[in-house]
Write a protein that holds these residues in place. Structure first.
Motif, PDB file in Angstrom:
ATOM      1  N   LEU A  43       0.850  -1.183   0.000  1.00  0.00           N
ATOM      2  CA  LEU A  43       0.000   0.000   0.000  1.00  0.00           C
ATOM      3  C   LEU A  43       0.896   1.246   0.000  1.00  0.00           C
ATOM      4  CD1 LEU A  43      -2.580  -1.439   2.555  1.00  0.00           C
ATOM      5  CD2 LEU A  43      -2.582  -1.564   0.044  1.00  0.00           C
ATOM      6  N   PRO A  44       0.316   2.444  -0.115  1.00  0.00           N
ATOM      7  CA  PRO A  44       1.169   3.635  -0.257  1.00  0.00           C
ATOM      8  C   PRO A  44       2.329   3.721   0.749  1.00  0.00           C
ATOM      9  CG  PRO A  44      -1.094   4.238  -0.621  1.00  0.00           C
ATOM     10  CD  PRO A  44      -1.113   2.779  -0.253  1.00  0.00           C
ATOM     11  N   LEU A  45       2.063   3.491   2.022  1.00  0.00           N
ATOM     12  CA  LEU A  45       3.149   3.586   3.013  1.00  0.00           C
ATOM     13  C   LEU A  45       4.198   2.505   2.784  1.00  0.00           C
ATOM     14  CD1 LEU A  45       1.101   4.172   6.319  1.00  0.00           C
ATOM     15  CD2 LEU A  45       2.398   5.885   5.035  1.00  0.00           C
ATOM     16  N   GLY A  46       3.748   1.300   2.484  1.00  0.00           N
ATOM     17  CA  GLY A  46       4.666   0.193   2.249  1.00  0.00           C
ATOM     18  C   GLY A  46       5.513   0.435   1.008  1.00  0.00           C
ATOM     19  N   LEU A  47       4.866   1.004  -0.002  1.00  0.00           N
ATOM     20  CA  LEU A  47       5.592   1.296  -1.240  1.00  0.00           C
ATOM     21  C   LEU A  47       6.675   2.354  -0.994  1.00  0.00           C
ATOM     22  CD1 LEU A  47       5.841   0.740  -4.253  1.00  0.00           C
ATOM     23  CD2 LEU A  47       4.099   2.492  -4.662  1.00  0.00           C
ATOM     24  N   MET A  48       6.352   3.328  -0.128  1.00  0.00           N
ATOM     25  CA  MET A  48       7.353   4.360   0.179  1.00  0.00           C
ATOM     26  C   MET A  48       8.605   3.733   0.791  1.00  0.00           C
ATOM     27  SD  MET A  48       5.162   7.457   1.834  1.00  0.00           S
ATOM     28  CE  MET A  48       3.663   7.995   1.035  1.00  0.00           C
ATOM     29  N   VAL A  49       8.396   2.795   1.712  1.00  0.00           N
ATOM     30  CA  VAL A  49       9.541   2.143   2.358  1.00  0.00           C
ATOM     31  C   VAL A  49      10.320   1.326   1.327  1.00  0.00           C
ATOM     32  CG1 VAL A  49      10.269   0.493   4.131  1.00  0.00           C
ATOM     33  CG2 VAL A  49       8.392   2.085   4.603  1.00  0.00           C
ATOM     34  N   LEU A  50       9.591   0.555   0.529  1.00  0.00           N
ATOM     35  CA  LEU A  50      10.247  -0.255  -0.510  1.00  0.00           C
ATOM     36  C   LEU A  50      11.091   0.609  -1.425  1.00  0.00           C
ATOM     37  CD1 LEU A  50       7.995  -2.968  -2.158  1.00  0.00           C
ATOM     38  CD2 LEU A  50       9.964  -3.222  -0.665  1.00  0.00           C
ATOM     39  N   GLU A  51      10.515   1.740  -1.847  1.00  0.00           N
ATOM     40  CA  GLU A  51      11.242   2.621  -2.771  1.00  0.00           C
ATOM     41  C   GLU A  51      12.478   3.215  -2.099  1.00  0.00           C
ATOM     42  OE1 GLU A  51      10.853   2.893  -5.997  1.00  0.00           O
ATOM     43  OE2 GLU A  51       9.180   1.498  -5.934  1.00  0.00           O
ATOM     44  N   LYS A  52      12.397   3.464  -0.804  1.00  0.00           N
ATOM     45  CA  LYS A  52      13.572   3.999  -0.100  1.00  0.00           C
ATOM     46  C   LYS A  52      14.679   2.961  -0.024  1.00  0.00           C
ATOM     47  CE  LYS A  52      12.109   8.002   2.060  1.00  0.00           C
ATOM     48  NZ  LYS A  52      12.110   8.900   3.201  1.00  0.00           N
TER      49      LYS A  52
END
Ligand code: ATP
Ligand code: MG
Length: 422
Positions: A43-52
């Motif tokens: 989800l959006p928050l999880g994707l942010m972490v993955l992208e980081k």
């Protein structure tokens, strides 16, 4: 980002069908959604972490001079037959299907074969080498057991890199450079102190492969660790013979549970011989290319970070991979409070700080619980009390006591963390 705009919500209930801490917390905090065992949506928050995490890995891979590409998920049977890895008896994690037009296809669980075959279009002479390429790719593996949350997915993101060298020496130099890069990656995501180069079983060509194992009870591996030398041996190769080869003293080794976050492997000339990747050397001789394969489990790494740092209140993200640096909690709906909170939100955002602004009309306790569960590194509080004092309350996620600092001090303190400008 404003909390009121985020479509996900936190949940107080531990998902009943999850046994792993990482999946429980990530689901509760709204980072991932479970499709079925071993299959998760980011989800959006999880994707942010993955992208980081990916950004850190990408920086280190680019520093090695590697070039990024993306290979197809659909793979040809013939390539895997050349290396004897198509048969389900040989590789037990294949997902396979059939084309309507006829003929089988495999869903990529790894990419050595297709990448090496693709390289045949570009590598013919010693002048074309060395070469190395990497990708972030969604791997599909029909894993028998999927009880470790995102640490063992049936669909997961891997960074895989492949190196093509002219000689063993050239290969070894790159292999050592990748080892250093990997250690930097794990350092940067906060796991440096607990991640160790580990000798594990090799293959047809080498005696050992090297794993990067992070100590965690959630791990599925057992390693024997020499903390002083920052070196470990996987239990699968833990024999007196191996210990003496590596000059490890049995009495000094600690037996610990660990999770394999990365794995590097040398195929020597074997894979190139099987797949017919040869080059002409300076003397005009035909030689097989030396192949190395280097993986990092990106989604597993995210799960291991959760397992490693979480406390009884929830996730604790290291700053380098947190979705936001600051959780700004506005308490109450006083005009002055709203004004001050909005100004702080705008100023921080302008200074390059990633802020999640809790602008919801809910109880303070709920906001604090969410800030903790979501694992945001800093919590900032704006209330009528802090406004009366012309200060803001700031607390780090794991700190015991809050501090009270001015608007300017807040910006100054947080802007450098995010690499922003004051
Ligand atoms: P394992 O021993 O855990 O099954 P592996 O040796 O099969 O992993 P590789 O094929 O070397 O793994 O893949 C490279 C990296 O991808 C691993 O080091 C691990 O971090 C990650 N990985 C492997 N399988 C999974 C999975 N099912 N889910 C998430 N990450 C995985
Ligand atoms: Mg392994």
């Amino acid at each position: 980002m404003k909390m009121s705009q985020l479509f996900t919500r936190t949940s107080k209930n531990v998902p009943a069908d999850e046994v792993s801490k990482n999946a429980q917390l990530l689901i509760q905090a709204g980072y991932i959604h479970k499709e079925m065992a071993g299959v998760y949506d980011y989800l959006p928050l999880g994707l942010m972490v993955l992208e980081k995490i990916k950004a850190i890995v990408r920086e280190e891979m680019n520093d090695l001079g590697s070039q990024e590409l993306i290979m197809s998920t659909l793979q040809r049977q013939e390539l895997w037959e050349k290396t004897d890895r198509w048969d389900d008896e040989k590789v037990d994690v294949w997902f396979k299907s059939k084309l309507q037009a006829g003929g089988p296809i495999g869903f990529g669980w790894s990419h050595e074969e297709p990448i090496t075959d693709m390289m045949r279009s570009f590598v013919t002479s010693y002048r074309d080498l060395p070469a190395n390429v990497y990708q972030f790719q969604t791997k599909l593996r029909n894993e028998l057991r999927a009880k470790s949350g995102i640490m063992r997915g049936r669909e997961f993101v891997m960074k895989d890199l492949y190196s093509y060298s002219r000689s063993e020496e050239e290969h070894q130099k790159f292999y050592d450079a990748v080892t250093e890069s990997y250690l930097k990656v794990f350092e940067r995501v906060g796991l440096g102190d607990s991640t160790f180069v580990t000798f594990a079983s090799g293959g047809a060509f080498t005696q050992f492969s090297h794993e990067f194992q992070t100590i965690t009870d959630a791990g599925e591996d057992i390693i024997y660790l020499d903390r002083e030398r920052k070196l470990a041996v996987n239990e699968e190769v833990y024999t007196d013979d191996v210990l003496s080869q590596l000059k490890l003293d049995k009495s000094k080794l600690e037996k610990v549970k660990a999770a394999e976050v990365g794995n590097i492997f040398s195929f020597g000339p074997v894979k190139a011989q099987q797949l017919d990747l040869y080059f002409t050397d300076e003397e005009g001789q035909q030689k097989p290319v030396i192949l190395g394969s280097y993986g990092i489990g990106i989604t597993r790494l995210m799960g291991v970070v959760v397992e490693h740092f979480a406390d009884d209140k929830g996730i604790v993200w290291p700053e380098a991979i947190a979705p936001f640096t600051v959780y700004l909690a506005r308490l109450g709906t006083d005009v002055e409070v709203v004004k001050a909170a909005e100004k702080l939100y705008n100023d921080l955002t302008q200074a390059g700080v990633a802020v999640i602004y809790d602008d919801r009309d809910v109880r303070p306790g709920e906001k604090f619980a969410d800030a903790d569960l979501m694992g945001i590194p800093y919590r900032l509080v704006v209330s009528s009390k802090t406004i009366a004092d012309k200060k803001f309350e700031i607390k780090s996620r794991t700190g015991a006591q809050p501090q009270f600092i001015t608007h300017e001090e807040v910006i100054k303190k947080l802007a450098p963390v995010a690499g922003g400008q004051v």
